[in-house]
Write a protein that holds these residues in place. Structure first.
Motif, PDB file in Angstrom:
ATOM      1  N   UNK A 177      68.003  -0.228  18.697  1.00  0.00           N
ATOM      2  CA  UNK A 177      67.199  -1.901  18.162  1.00  0.00           C
ATOM      3  C   UNK A 177      67.005   0.198  16.668  1.00  0.00           C
ATOM      4  N   UNK A 178      67.195   1.312  17.383  1.00  0.00           N
ATOM      5  CA  UNK A 178      66.631   2.401  16.499  1.00  0.00           C
ATOM      6  C   UNK A 178      67.979   2.412  15.894  1.00  0.00           C
ATOM      7  N   UNK A 179      69.079   2.206  16.581  1.00  0.00           N
ATOM      8  CA  UNK A 179      70.280   2.280  14.711  1.00  0.00           C
ATOM      9  C   UNK A 179      69.777   0.839  14.305  1.00  0.00           C
ATOM     10  N   UNK A 180      69.592  -0.318  14.661  1.00  0.00           N
ATOM     11  CA  UNK A 180      69.451  -1.023  13.731  1.00  0.00           C
ATOM     12  C   UNK A 180      68.240  -0.040  12.589  1.00  0.00           C
ATOM     13  N   UNK A 181      67.239   0.051  12.704  1.00  0.00           N
ATOM     14  CA  UNK A 181      66.197   0.275  12.287  1.00  0.00           C
ATOM     15  C   UNK A 181      66.502   1.683  11.163  1.00  0.00           C
ATOM     16  N   UNK A 182      67.564   2.551  11.441  1.00  0.00           N
ATOM     17  CA  UNK A 182      68.186   3.313  11.014  1.00  0.00           C
ATOM     18  C   UNK A 182      69.076   2.792   9.879  1.00  0.00           C
ATOM     19  N   UNK A 183      69.637   1.993  10.240  1.00  0.00           N
ATOM     20  CA  UNK A 183      70.488   0.886   9.043  1.00  0.00           C
ATOM     21  C   UNK A 183      69.573   0.549   8.231  1.00  0.00           C
ATOM     22  N   UNK A 184      68.186   0.192   8.624  1.00  0.00           N
ATOM     23  CA  UNK A 184      67.932  -1.208   7.268  1.00  0.00           C
ATOM     24  C   UNK A 184      67.890  -0.349   6.778  1.00  0.00           C
ATOM     25  N   UNK A 185      66.931   1.505   6.705  1.00  0.00           N
ATOM     26  CA  UNK A 185      66.241   2.296   5.746  1.00  0.00           C
ATOM     27  C   UNK A 185      67.414   3.232   4.916  1.00  0.00           C
ATOM     28  N   UNK A 186      68.229   2.830   5.026  1.00  0.00           N
ATOM     29  CA  UNK A 186      70.022   2.745   4.445  1.00  0.00           C
ATOM     30  C   UNK A 186      69.539   4.790   4.785  1.00  0.00           C
ATOM     31  N   UNK A 187      69.443   4.968   5.808  1.00  0.00           N
ATOM     32  CA  UNK A 187      69.803   5.794   6.747  1.00  0.00           C
ATOM     33  C   UNK A 187      71.387   6.641   7.188  1.00  0.00           C
TER      34      UNK A 187
END
Length: 488
Positions: free
Chosen positions: A295-305
């Motif tokens: 989930x954390x990786x998904x958030x990182x990806x969603x935020x363009x990081x």
């Protein structure tokens, strides 16, 4: 319909923001954060940016929002004199050739100002907020230069550090506003740190720009501002759904274990049952930790990081952890620095695979010889309506806190900071999350009961989790940023 490739929209549909400042104030760093991509060169030295660079911030319905990253100001007094006499073709020739060879910082500054004068609809003037405004001697001559340019100016405070409580941040901004009010060209002052800005602060920036856009571009900018907000809002909704899926899985997760015999409940011949409970807890903690990584990786990806956690999902570090399934250390740094009490216990619990919750409850409980019934309480496990072992409501409540803190950490990590990495997060986040948890305690309990005690259908639990997470995250953002617009 957007224009064909290679065809620029008409001038009335192009809105241009020029980012300018004294040298080495962090313009390119902020540009990277706003663009969600790596552009230019970032280095801790003067005049890293030598040429004006144009970037597409947003394109929507044949309308374009453009950002210019410009070289920084150097010797502002000399620059102003040179610009005032530029109409003389001889001096213009000198500035374009001689300065380029002998005084590149001055030449770069000239290019920046020419760009602003010819291209900008609004000037975004970046200042280093680590020093008091009265100490920044460069501001006065640079304000005179910007006054000569004749374009509306918004001042952005950079390098403000981690986000602070709203009242503290506002008082610091007011110091700069009071100092800058002597220059009428300054239309507003905002905090927008390239390392720690949040998307709701970008909305505030767009609101501040709106009255500064002149006809015939006002309609184009209104459409672009709406598209910018909707894009950020969609990331927020997707993040909320991802975290809701994390909580849904946690509340539905359970492990089959045999029932307790009477003598086992009072501590007789319980060794085998203790091992079964220990194995169940380790399995639940391992699953939870694995889902948290994803989930954390998904958030990182969603935020363009980008960063280690995103690139190395599943690459485990046997030296640091005790389970076959390990978790990258960067994941724990998301919220580890603000964790305390039960929250700190939960993080330790996940890192060690269920062996340390509450300061070593499992290992200590076994050593003390307590019975199996008491032991599962110290594990923070309960038997659900399906007779499986589940996380207790108290443990689940801390998982909701973990979800909120994880979101805040990712949402405030500006790409200008570089790849995802550990850092110290603001202490008041944990206090704020505690308030939100208390306010939503009934909803958290209902969600937990629906999955653990009544065995509701997964889709019912999922809908409740999405509503709960959306409400909690919205409340957190509005408390941090009272003017935030979370609705459609």
């Amino acid at each position: 319909m957007p224009p064909p490739p290679g065809i620029q929209p008409p001038a009335s549909d192009i809105v241009t923001l020029s980012l300018i400042s004294h040298t080495n104030a962090g313009k390119t760093t902020l540009a990277r954060t706003l663009l969600r991509q790596d552009v230019g060169e970032v280095r801790d030295s003067a005049h890293v940016t030598l040429f004006n660079e144009s970037y597409k911030l947003l394109e929507h319905d044949a309308r374009l929002l453009r950002l210019w990253d410009t070289p920084g100001f150097g010797d502002s007094a000399r620059l102003l004199k040179r610009l005032k006499r530029e109409k003389n073709p001889i001096f213009w020739f000198i500035s374009q050739t001689w300065d380029r060879l002998t005084d590149k910082p001055l030449w770069c500054s000239q290019q920046a100002l020419k760009n602003v004068r010819e291209e900008a609809d609004v000037v975004l003037y970046l200042v280093n907020a680590t020093e008091p405004p009265e100490v920044a001697a460069y501001i006065a001559p640079e304000m005179e230069i910007l006054g000569w340019v004749g374009k509306p100016v918004l001042v952005l405070l950079n390098q403000t550090g981690p986000t602070q409580e709203a009242t503290v941040e506002e008082s610091e901004i007011q110091i700069w506003r009071d100092h800058l009010k002597q220059w009428p060209i300054v239309s507003g002052t905002l905090c927008l740190d390239a390392f720690a800005r949040c998307w709701v602060q970008e909305d505030r920036l767009m609101e501040a720009i709106t009255p500064l856009i002149r006809e015939p571009k006002t309609d184009a900018f209104k459409q672009l501002k709406r598209a910018w907000h909707q894009r950020n809002l969609e990331v927020f909704h997707q993040s909320s759904r991802a975290l809701a899926e994390l909580l849904t899985a946690a509340v539905l997760d359970g492990i089959e274990v045999r029932g307790e015999k009477l003598w086992e409940r009072i501590g007789i011949a319980r060794q085998e049952l203790n091992k079964e409970y220990q194995g169940a807890r380790e399995e639940l903690a391992t699953r939870l930790a694995d889902r948290l990584v994803g989930t954390t990786n998904k958030l990182i990806e969603l935020h363009g990081l980008e960063g280690e956690a995103a690139r190395r999902l599943g690459q485990l570090t046997q030296e640091q952890f005790h389970l076959p399934v390990q978790v990258p250390e960067a994941i724990w740094s998301v919220i580890g620095s603000v964790a305390g009490g039960a929250m700190g216990g939960l993080i330790a619990d996940l890192k060690m695979g269920g062996m340390t919750f509450g300061g070593g409850a499992l290992v200590g409980g076994i050593a003390a010889g307590i019975g199996a019934y008491a032991l599962i309480k110290s594990y923070n496990l309960v038997r659900g309506g399906d007779q499986r072992l589940h996380w207790s409501c108290e443990h689940f409540r801390e998982q909701v806190r973990l979800a909120m803190l994880t979101y805040l950490a990712v949402a405030h990590f500006g790409r200008g900071r570089g790849e995802w990495q550990e850092g110290t997060e603001p202490a008041h986040w944990n206090t704020l999350c505690s308030q939100i948890l208390d306010e939503h305690n009934d909803g958290i309990t209902r969600l937990w009961k629906s999955g653990v005690e009544t065995s509701a259908l997964p889709e019912v639990v999922s809908r409740s989790a999405q509503t709960l997470l959306h409400d909690c995250l919205s409340s957190v953002l509005v408390r941090l940023y009272p003017s935030a617009q979370i609705g459609e």
